[in-house]
Write an enzyme that holds these catalytic residues in place. Structure first.
Site, PDB file in Angstrom:
ATOM      1  N   GLY A 170      10.410  -5.804   0.329  1.00 13.02           N
ATOM      2  CA  GLY A 170      10.977  -4.420   0.925  1.00 13.02           C
ATOM      3  C   GLY A 170      10.524  -3.256  -0.131  1.00 13.02           C
ATOM      4  CG  ASP A 235       3.617  -0.667 -12.319  1.00 14.18           C
ATOM      5  OD1 ASP A 235       3.346  -1.627 -13.313  1.00 14.18           O
ATOM      6  OD2 ASP A 235       3.441   0.540 -12.407  1.00 14.18           O
ATOM      7  CB  SER A 236       6.911  -3.441  -7.081  1.00 10.42           C
ATOM      8  OG  SER A 236       6.126  -4.435  -6.919  1.00 10.42           O
ATOM      9  CB  THR A 248      -0.037  -5.501  -0.230  1.00  3.59           C
ATOM     10  OG1 THR A 248       0.639  -6.345  -1.335  1.00  3.59           O
ATOM     11  CG2 THR A 248       1.071  -5.434   1.136  1.00  3.59           C
ATOM     12  N   GLY A 301       0.929  -8.393   7.254  1.00  3.41           N
ATOM     13  CA  GLY A 301       2.072  -8.920   8.416  1.00  3.41           C
ATOM     14  C   GLY A 301       1.652  -8.840   9.850  1.00  3.41           C
ATOM     15  NE  ARG A 447      10.653   8.286  -3.968  1.00  2.00           N
ATOM     16  CZ  ARG A 447      10.031   7.768  -3.085  1.00  2.00           C
ATOM     17  NH1 ARG A 447       8.890   8.178  -3.192  1.00  2.00           N
ATOM     18  NH2 ARG A 447      10.676   6.707  -2.683  1.00  2.00           N
ATOM     19  CE1 TYR A 510       0.642   3.820  -8.759  1.00  2.00           C
ATOM     20  CE2 TYR A 510      -1.005   2.325  -9.892  1.00  2.00           C
ATOM     21  CZ  TYR A 510       0.240   2.481  -9.022  1.00  2.00           C
ATOM     22  OH  TYR A 510       1.138   1.553  -8.419  1.00  2.00           O
TER      23      TYR A 510
END
Length: 590
Positions: A170, A235-236, A248, A301, A447, A510
């Site tokens: 997710g 990083d995730s 991805t 997907g 954030r 980035y």
């Protein structure tokens, strides 16, 4: 026997139960972890999960107020709980549900389960959830336990014309998980989280075979227990899944040693509406026509569900050392990274932050407990800014991570610091390097804090040839600032960047941008216009559409430009053959 069968290595029953019970439904990460301002007005990071947890950051309040013009009196809090009435009742395909019941595979049409899997982490998705607004969500969530369960689900979806959207961790930042509002069929979220076993480890060939639902932190922890690692650390990685990495074309921060996902994958098993696709052997390389893995990796997907993956593994490094280098300016820092890449001596990770990022990192420094450490920090700052003549408003910092055999690491370290010195770089200590990498997993929580005080922000990435790195960094930041001004943003935005990966012929860059949206009637619309303009600027300056986040629905308008008309035709023809009825209908990419 060189293969260990490790069915007991099942991440479901281990401590890092990453699931909706312990995760935020309308923000990033764990429910018990967030930044907040305490009664004394000091920033603190709650929970116990990170090295920064429980610490006070005395400089963060001033940084937030000075950078964005925020005021702690003006809050924009999130909706605390999801009300079921905000969620549309499910549109169920009764025949599909009846047959699904007979398989014994668990499923749910509970509102909370459906909303949790209806989004990734784009700004517009989280902003809406914080306001309690819920759009189109899956009608049903299904939890397969193994490859054969997925085969059964896909067969039933084809039989009853149901739309399937695979769900891993997710963490998508490309609108990849959003349900297309125009989809009239019943939408089923196929959640792979129960497929989280390491099925075997082959110690002779240094490979491991895993189910695709395992998340990064569990995968590394389980492999570490046997003395191995994949070295793939996006990083995730706390929350993202192996299947998501494959789908991805993900990249990890230590790719200089271990490679990107396409370098690590040996074999993939994917269930499609036409059947199962997988290679017949585990050879390290093949010349058997175009590589079918490259239809699977990056398919996001749209073609099927990745169920199992065989990957390269490595023995855990015996020695790890952090480092950091301060440069007088960003230009010198980029020149150093270019030289390191040219000499092919990059450490496991090397990241270069611009001046804005450096100040931001400084604002996150925890309160120092001892006077002595504080004094040393002050001495170091004095030496860099006064004695060496570095301007605190221009200097930038590279963080380094070395891994391997101790002697080789120390030789390697000397080589990199010698190159840095040629470009005016000063060694700035292990602590700064380690803190930089520690913040990697904490920054995403900021954030949510920003949104509590009318600040919205996002990060996005690109890859670019070396000769365009400085141009793209300067031009995209200027474009963001100009667009914010033109669109009526009343406060100066933050626009910053860092180079995070180096290659022979270019780098991954980035960008981070954020602004105070007080006074705007439709802040998300303004935000999306600015982000759109920034991507246009990236493409105009020779940057790619994405280095590793993927395309999803957020960036697909530029796909034709990125891969050409014929390229699009090829991708569409694969989709038409593999999934003629658009069962995998998330509408990403094409």
């Amino acid at each position: 026997i060189n293969v260990k069968y490790l069915n007991v290595f099942d991440a479901k029953w281990l401590s890092a139960e990453v699931g909706q019970e312990i995760m935020k439904w309308n923000g990033w990460g764990y429910s018990d972890t967030k930044f907040l301002f305490n009664k004394k007005g000091q920033a603190e990071f709650t929970g116990k999960r990170y090295k920064l947890s429980g610490m006070i950051m005395p400089a963060l309040k001033d940084w937030l107020e000075d950078t964005f013009g925020t005021n702690l009196q003006h809050k924009s809090p999130a909706t605390p709980i999801l009300t079921s009435s905000a969620v549309q009742p499910p549109t169920l395909n009764e025949a599909f549900v009846e047959e699904l019941k007979s398989t014994g595979i668990p499923f749910s049409h509970d509102a909370e389960d459906r909303v949790f899997r209806a989004h990734g982490h784009c700004l517009h998705e989280i902003f809406a959830l914080r306001e309690g607004k819920v759009g189109r969500v899956p009608d049903l969530v299904v939890w397969p336990n193994c490859h054969n369960d997925v085969v059964r689900i896909v067969e039933l979806a084809c039989k009853h014309n149901v739309c399937l959207i695979p769900y891993g961790g997710g963490t998508s930042v490309s609108s990849g998980l959003e349900c297309p509002p125009e989809e009239t069929r019943s939408i089923v979220s196929l959640d792979t989280s129960q497929m989280s076993r390491i099925l075997w480890i082959d110690e002779k060939n240094l490979t491991a075979h895993m189910e695709a639902g395992i998340v990064g932190q569990d995968l590394e922890r389980l492999l570490n227990e046997s003395g191995y690692c994949t070295g793939h650390e996006p990083d995730s990685m706390e929350f993202s899944s192996l299947g998501g990495w494959v789908a991805t074309r993900a990249s990890g921060m230590k790719k200089n040693i271990y490679g990107n996902i396409e370098d690590l994958v040996i074999r993939v098993k994917m269930v499609t509406p036409q059947g199962v696709i997988e290679k017949s052997c585990l050879g390290p390389r093949m010349s058997t026509g175009p590589d079918i893995h490259h239809f699977i990796m990056g398919s996001e997907g749209t073609l099927g569900v990745v169920t199992e993956v065989t990957m390269k593994i490595r023995p855990m490094p015996e020695y790890q050392k952090y480092g950091s280098v301060v440069f007088p300016n960003f230009e010198q820092g980029v020149a150093c990274l270019r030289e390191v890449a040219k000499q092919r001596c990059a450490p496991a990770s090397i990241r270069l932050m611009d001046n804005e990022q450096f100040k931001f990192g400084h604002a996150l420094k925890p309160q120092v407990s001892s006077m002595f450490t504080s004094f040393l920090d002050g001495l170091k700052t004095f030496y860099i800014t006064k004695f060496k003549g570095f301007d605190p408003n221009c200097l930038c910092v590279a963080t380094l991570l070395f891994e391997g055999h101790r002697e080789k690491v120390l030789q390697h370290e000397k080589q990199v610091y010698d190159i840095a010195a040629q470009f005016g770089g000063l060694a700035a200590g292990e602590d700064n390097g380690q803190r930089g990498y520690m913040l990697t997993f904490v920054i995403a929580y900021l954030r949510d804090l920003g949104m509590d005080y009318y600040v919205i922000g996002e990060s996005f990435e690109t890859s670019v040839p070396w000769d365009r790195v400085l141009d793209i960094c300067r031009n995209v930041k200027l474009r963001i600032i100009q667009e914010c001004k033109d669109k009526g943003v009343q406060f100066q935005p933050l626009a910053s960047c860092r180079a995070t990966q180096t290659y022979d012929s270019g780098a991954c860059v980035y960008f981070y941008f954020a602004f105070n949206y007080r006074g705007l009637s439709d802040p998300v619309h303004v935000f999306e216009e600015v982000e759109h303009a920034a991507r246009e600027e990236i493409l105009a300056n020779g940057g790619s559409l994405s280095h590793h986040h993927g395309v999803g629905k957020l960036r697909k308008e530029w796909m034709r430009e990125a891969v050409s008309n014929v390229g699009m035709g090829m991708l569409k023809s694969v989709k038409d053959y593999v999934d003629p009825n658009n069962i995998f209908g998330n509408r990403n990419l094409l």
